[in-house]
Scaffold this motif. Sequence first.
Motif, PDB file in Angstrom:
ATOM      1  N   LEU A 124       1.071  -0.965  -0.274  1.00  0.00           N
ATOM      2  CA  LEU A 124      -0.197  -0.361  -0.088  1.00  0.00           C
ATOM      3  C   LEU A 124       0.925   1.335  -0.173  1.00  0.00           C
ATOM      4  N   CYS A 125       0.577   2.685  -0.418  1.00  0.00           N
ATOM      5  CA  CYS A 125       1.205   3.172  -0.827  1.00  0.00           C
ATOM      6  C   CYS A 125       0.721   4.230   0.532  1.00  0.00           C
ATOM      7  N   THR A 126       1.410   5.535   1.076  1.00  0.00           N
ATOM      8  CA  THR A 126       1.412   5.542   2.495  1.00  0.00           C
ATOM      9  C   THR A 126      -0.156   6.125   2.552  1.00  0.00           C
ATOM     10  N   PHE A 127      -0.513   6.987   1.273  1.00  0.00           N
ATOM     11  CA  PHE A 127      -1.596   7.496   1.783  1.00  0.00           C
ATOM     12  C   PHE A 127      -2.819   6.095   1.706  1.00  0.00           C
ATOM     13  N   HIS A 128      -3.231   5.148   1.789  1.00  0.00           N
ATOM     14  CA  HIS A 128      -3.615   4.219   0.634  1.00  0.00           C
ATOM     15  C   HIS A 128      -3.484   3.169   2.767  1.00  0.00           C
ATOM     16  N   ARG A 129      -2.419   3.446   3.345  1.00  0.00           N
ATOM     17  CA  ARG A 129      -2.160   2.871   4.491  1.00  0.00           C
ATOM     18  C   ARG A 129      -3.056   3.867   5.774  1.00  0.00           C
ATOM     19  N   MET A 130      -2.778   5.301   5.286  1.00  0.00           N
ATOM     20  CA  MET A 130      -3.364   5.558   6.412  1.00  0.00           C
ATOM     21  C   MET A 130      -5.715   6.224   6.100  1.00  0.00           C
ATOM     22  N   ILE A 131      -5.488   5.772   4.798  1.00  0.00           N
ATOM     23  CA  ILE A 131      -6.628   5.293   4.448  1.00  0.00           C
ATOM     24  C   ILE A 131      -7.379   4.120   5.336  1.00  0.00           C
ATOM     25  N   GLU A 132      -6.804   2.812   5.353  1.00  0.00           N
ATOM     26  CA  GLU A 132      -6.876   1.861   5.347  1.00  0.00           C
ATOM     27  C   GLU A 132      -7.939   1.828   6.788  1.00  0.00           C
ATOM     28  N   LYS A 133      -6.352   2.753   7.482  1.00  0.00           N
ATOM     29  CA  LYS A 133      -6.962   3.185   9.534  1.00  0.00           C
ATOM     30  C   LYS A 133      -7.816   3.856   9.144  1.00  0.00           C
ATOM     31  N   VAL A 134      -8.976   4.747   8.319  1.00  0.00           N
ATOM     32  CA  VAL A 134      -9.381   5.709   8.428  1.00  0.00           C
ATOM     33  C   VAL A 134     -10.967   4.642   8.475  1.00  0.00           C
ATOM     34  N   LYS A 135     -11.084   4.023   7.568  1.00  0.00           N
ATOM     35  CA  LYS A 135     -12.194   3.103   6.862  1.00  0.00           C
ATOM     36  C   LYS A 135     -11.948   2.019   8.106  1.00  0.00           C
ATOM     37  N   ASN A 136     -10.944   1.450   8.921  1.00  0.00           N
ATOM     38  CA  ASN A 136     -11.254   0.970  10.139  1.00  0.00           C
ATOM     39  C   ASN A 136     -12.538   0.986  11.360  1.00  0.00           C
ATOM     40  N   LYS A 137     -12.067   2.397  11.321  1.00  0.00           N
ATOM     41  CA  LYS A 137     -12.604   2.894  12.510  1.00  0.00           C
ATOM     42  C   LYS A 137     -13.984   3.263  12.289  1.00  0.00           C
ATOM     43  N   ILE A 138     -14.328   3.820  10.938  1.00  0.00           N
ATOM     44  CA  ILE A 138     -15.306   3.760  10.804  1.00  0.00           C
ATOM     45  C   ILE A 138     -16.730   2.724  10.593  1.00  0.00           C
ATOM     46  N   ILE A 139     -15.861   1.349  10.233  1.00  0.00           N
ATOM     47  CA  ILE A 139     -17.147  -0.002  10.356  1.00  0.00           C
ATOM     48  C   ILE A 139     -16.917  -0.096  11.864  1.00  0.00           C
ATOM     49  N   THR A 140     -15.587   0.113  12.950  1.00  0.00           N
ATOM     50  CA  THR A 140     -15.940  -0.061  14.041  1.00  0.00           C
ATOM     51  C   THR A 140     -16.848   0.956  14.779  1.00  0.00           C
ATOM     52  N   GLY A 141     -17.080   1.645  14.147  1.00  0.00           N
ATOM     53  CA  GLY A 141     -17.989   3.252  14.681  1.00  0.00           C
ATOM     54  C   GLY A 141     -17.240   4.426  15.768  1.00  0.00           C
ATOM     55  N   GLU A 142     -15.598   4.267  15.182  1.00  0.00           N
ATOM     56  CA  GLU A 142     -15.216   4.978  15.880  1.00  0.00           C
ATOM     57  C   GLU A 142     -15.466   6.606  14.884  1.00  0.00           C
ATOM     58  N   HIS A 143     -16.165   6.950  16.013  1.00  0.00           N
ATOM     59  CA  HIS A 143     -16.364   8.670  15.102  1.00  0.00           C
ATOM     60  C   HIS A 143     -15.039   9.757  15.336  1.00  0.00           C
ATOM     61  N   PHE A 144     -14.972  10.726  14.441  1.00  0.00           N
ATOM     62  CA  PHE A 144     -14.034  11.908  13.999  1.00  0.00           C
ATOM     63  C   PHE A 144     -14.338  12.713  15.458  1.00  0.00           C
ATOM     64  N   GLN A 145     -13.611  13.136  16.445  1.00  0.00           N
ATOM     65  CA  GLN A 145     -14.564  14.624  16.893  1.00  0.00           C
ATOM     66  C   GLN A 145     -13.538  15.802  16.168  1.00  0.00           C
ATOM     67  N   GLN A 146     -14.120  16.677  15.982  1.00  0.00           N
ATOM     68  CA  GLN A 146     -13.504  18.263  15.180  1.00  0.00           C
ATOM     69  C   GLN A 146     -13.171  18.842  16.833  1.00  0.00           C
TER      70      GLN A 146
END
Length: 314
Positions: free
Chosen positions: A290-312
Amino acid sequence: MRCRNCESKAQIYLRSFNLPLCKNHFIQRYIDTVKKTISKFKMFSENDKILVAVSGGKDSMALWYLLLKLGYKVTALYINLGIGNEKGESGYSNMSEKVVREFAKRMGADLIIENVLEKYGAPAPLLDRKRTPCSACGIAKRHIFNSIAMQRGYDVVATGHNLDDEVTALLGNILRWDESYLKSQYPVLHAEDGFAKKVKPLIFLTEKENLAFCMFEGIPFHHDECPFAQGATNITLKRIWAQIEDFMPGTKYRFFREFLKFKEKYFKLEEKKIQGKCKVCNQPTLAGDLCTFHRMIEKVKNKIITGEHFQQSY
Ligand SMILES: [Zn+2]
Ligand SMILES: [Zn+2]
């Protein structure tokens, strides 16, 4: 004070060069500096298709305007980073987008818009909470610029980095003795397998000069600083540079010019050590599949699937 080159009243004083100039001679000098930089570093020619990265800020707007004015084949790319989008139209990224859209319309210029929040589910600075906001955002921007340039066949990506950005990065890299960044810091990065050519035509002009050029030429820009930039190391380093320049005018320019000479003499640009292709976007990777960007995106996806939302957090 009179202009150095004519009888008119000076409208700007460039302290670094002890140079008072009228509006016309300032604009002339600005354009000459950009033209010289483009030709000295063989950045691009009239036949090249140029993708210019615009943020809506003064530097990239000045660059976009000038490349259009000089008759180059330019398309602008604006990435809506999703910063402050919960505030609607008055949010940071949406306000910048509006400036860019209106300017494209006024100039009849080509514009591509990408939206990070819609596409990846989080504002760019919050894509990876283990990184600083500026680092995550930088990875996202570089990835998107590169992928659009490669997919759509642009010859070169131009960014509005100015002299202040460069000396700030350089000082930071020296303070850390960051060898790989010191080796790659240069006004032009040549195309490599999967990576577009990247150039910085405004690299010998300061923030103040870009601001003056926008004012004199009536170029609109978004005045606000990114809310995430507050407290970033770069802001501290910029303040330190302002003090150095105040005591020793011209140091910024000399420091960077001599660095380039030093670099040309002692170390050559290194080719990136490409390990393979990213399984999502096919761009070259420096490690793994995975490129650096998609390694980062994979983590985002995992968080969304587990219901962890982003706090601004701003
Ligand atoms: Zn003059
Ligand atoms: Zn990828």
